[in-house]
Write a protein that holds these residues in place. Structure first.
Motif, PDB file in Angstrom:
ATOM      1  N   ILE A 144       0.841  -1.203   0.000  1.00 57.89           N
ATOM      2  CA  ILE A 144       0.000   0.000   0.000  1.00 57.89           C
ATOM      3  C   ILE A 144       0.875   1.251   0.000  1.00 57.89           C
ATOM      4  CG2 ILE A 144      -1.619   1.362   1.389  1.00 57.89           C
ATOM      5  CD1 ILE A 144      -2.924  -1.360   2.182  1.00 57.89           C
ATOM      6  N   SER A 145       1.898   1.247   0.827  1.00 56.09           N
ATOM      7  CA  SER A 145       2.819   2.384   0.912  1.00 56.09           C
ATOM      8  C   SER A 145       3.593   2.565  -0.399  1.00 56.09           C
ATOM      9  CB  SER A 145       3.779   2.173   2.081  1.00 56.09           C
ATOM     10  OG  SER A 145       4.711   3.209   2.152  1.00 56.09           O
ATOM     11  N   MET A 146       4.061   1.469  -0.972  1.00 55.06           N
ATOM     12  CA  MET A 146       4.815   1.528  -2.227  1.00 55.06           C
ATOM     13  C   MET A 146       3.968   2.123  -3.342  1.00 55.06           C
ATOM     14  SD  MET A 146       5.035  -0.285  -5.406  1.00 55.06           S
ATOM     15  CE  MET A 146       4.437  -1.932  -5.105  1.00 55.06           C
ATOM     16  N   VAL A 147       2.711   1.718  -3.432  1.00 57.88           N
ATOM     17  CA  VAL A 147       1.813   2.237  -4.469  1.00 57.88           C
ATOM     18  C   VAL A 147       1.633   3.747  -4.291  1.00 57.88           C
ATOM     19  CG1 VAL A 147      -0.573   2.199  -5.316  1.00 57.88           C
ATOM     20  CG2 VAL A 147       0.634   0.050  -4.883  1.00 57.88           C
ATOM     21  N   ASP A 148       1.484   4.173  -3.053  1.00 53.52           N
ATOM     22  CA  ASP A 148       1.329   5.599  -2.755  1.00 53.52           C
ATOM     23  C   ASP A 148       2.585   6.375  -3.161  1.00 53.52           C
ATOM     24  OD1 ASP A 148       0.206   7.985  -1.731  1.00 53.52           O
ATOM     25  OD2 ASP A 148       1.104   7.623   0.223  1.00 53.52           O
ATOM     26  N   GLU A 149       3.751   5.860  -2.792  1.00 51.71           N
ATOM     27  CA  GLU A 149       5.006   6.557  -3.069  1.00 51.71           C
ATOM     28  C   GLU A 149       5.393   6.531  -4.548  1.00 51.71           C
ATOM     29  OE1 GLU A 149       8.161   5.187  -0.531  1.00 51.71           O
ATOM     30  OE2 GLU A 149       6.874   5.308   1.239  1.00 51.71           O
ATOM     31  N   GLU A 150       5.297   5.377  -5.179  1.00 50.75           N
ATOM     32  CA  GLU A 150       5.771   5.224  -6.555  1.00 50.75           C
ATOM     33  C   GLU A 150       4.783   5.713  -7.612  1.00 50.75           C
ATOM     34  OE1 GLU A 150       8.801   4.197  -7.548  1.00 50.75           O
ATOM     35  OE2 GLU A 150       9.444   3.940  -5.463  1.00 50.75           O
ATOM     36  N   TYR A 151       3.486   5.563  -7.325  1.00 44.95           N
ATOM     37  CA  TYR A 151       2.478   5.876  -8.332  1.00 44.95           C
ATOM     38  C   TYR A 151       1.564   7.028  -7.931  1.00 44.95           C
ATOM     39  CZ  TYR A 151       4.094   1.444 -10.160  1.00 44.95           C
ATOM     40  OH  TYR A 151       4.888   0.429 -10.640  1.00 44.95           O
ATOM     41  N   LYS A 153      -0.900   7.023  -5.964  1.00 46.95           N
ATOM     42  CA  LYS A 153      -2.279   6.545  -5.998  1.00 46.95           C
ATOM     43  C   LYS A 153      -2.582   5.876  -4.671  1.00 46.95           C
ATOM     44  CE  LYS A 153      -2.318   6.149 -10.945  1.00 46.95           C
ATOM     45  NZ  LYS A 153      -2.723   5.407 -12.114  1.00 46.95           N
ATOM     46  N   ARG A 154      -3.806   6.010  -4.220  1.00 47.20           N
ATOM     47  CA  ARG A 154      -4.233   5.432  -2.948  1.00 47.20           C
ATOM     48  C   ARG A 154      -4.850   4.054  -3.173  1.00 47.20           C
ATOM     49  NH1 ARG A 154      -1.299   8.823  -0.697  1.00 47.20           N
ATOM     50  NH2 ARG A 154      -2.049  10.912  -0.259  1.00 47.20           N
ATOM     51  N   LEU A 155      -4.280   3.077  -2.507  1.00 46.67           N
ATOM     52  CA  LEU A 155      -4.788   1.709  -2.545  1.00 46.67           C
ATOM     53  C   LEU A 155      -5.331   1.402  -1.158  1.00 46.67           C
ATOM     54  CD1 LEU A 155      -4.981  -0.968  -4.162  1.00 46.67           C
ATOM     55  CD2 LEU A 155      -2.757  -1.561  -3.192  1.00 46.67           C
ATOM     56  N   THR A 156      -6.583   1.048  -1.063  1.00 43.57           N
ATOM     57  CA  THR A 156      -7.175   0.768   0.242  1.00 43.57           C
ATOM     58  C   THR A 156      -6.929  -0.691   0.639  1.00 43.57           C
ATOM     59  OG1 THR A 156      -9.330   0.074  -0.596  1.00 43.57           O
ATOM     60  CG2 THR A 156      -9.012   2.458  -0.220  1.00 43.57           C
TER      61      THR A 156
END
Length: 75
Positions: free
Chosen positions: A43-50, A52-55
């Motif tokens: 979840i953190s990686m998606v937020d940092e790299e893209y 975008k928020r993944l729930t």
């Protein structure tokens, strides 16, 4: 963003990656290496790299890496 790049980042968040590596069809939640801590890391990686928020719910509802990638790509 390509799925290959996403898989590489995904592997980087795991403590151990199977020798054969991960593939788009990999059922990541059934891997021995999968844990709640890994889920938070993804979840953190998606937020940092893209950016975008993944729930947690979206992550729980995904089975394969490809499903997760398509979900992120659609955001």
């Amino acid at each position: 963003m390509t799925i290959e790049e996403f898989i590489e980042l995904f592997e980087g968040e795991m403590d151990e990656v199977p020798a054969e590596g991960l593939k788009p069809e990999t059922d990541f939640k059934n891997m021995d290496e999968w844990s709640s801590l890994t889920a938070l890391s993804i979840i953190s990686m998606v937020d940092e790299e893209y950016d975008k928020r993944l729930t947690p719910s979206e992550l729980r509802n995904s089975t394969t890496i490809e499903e997760l990638w398509k979900l992120i790509e659609a955001k």
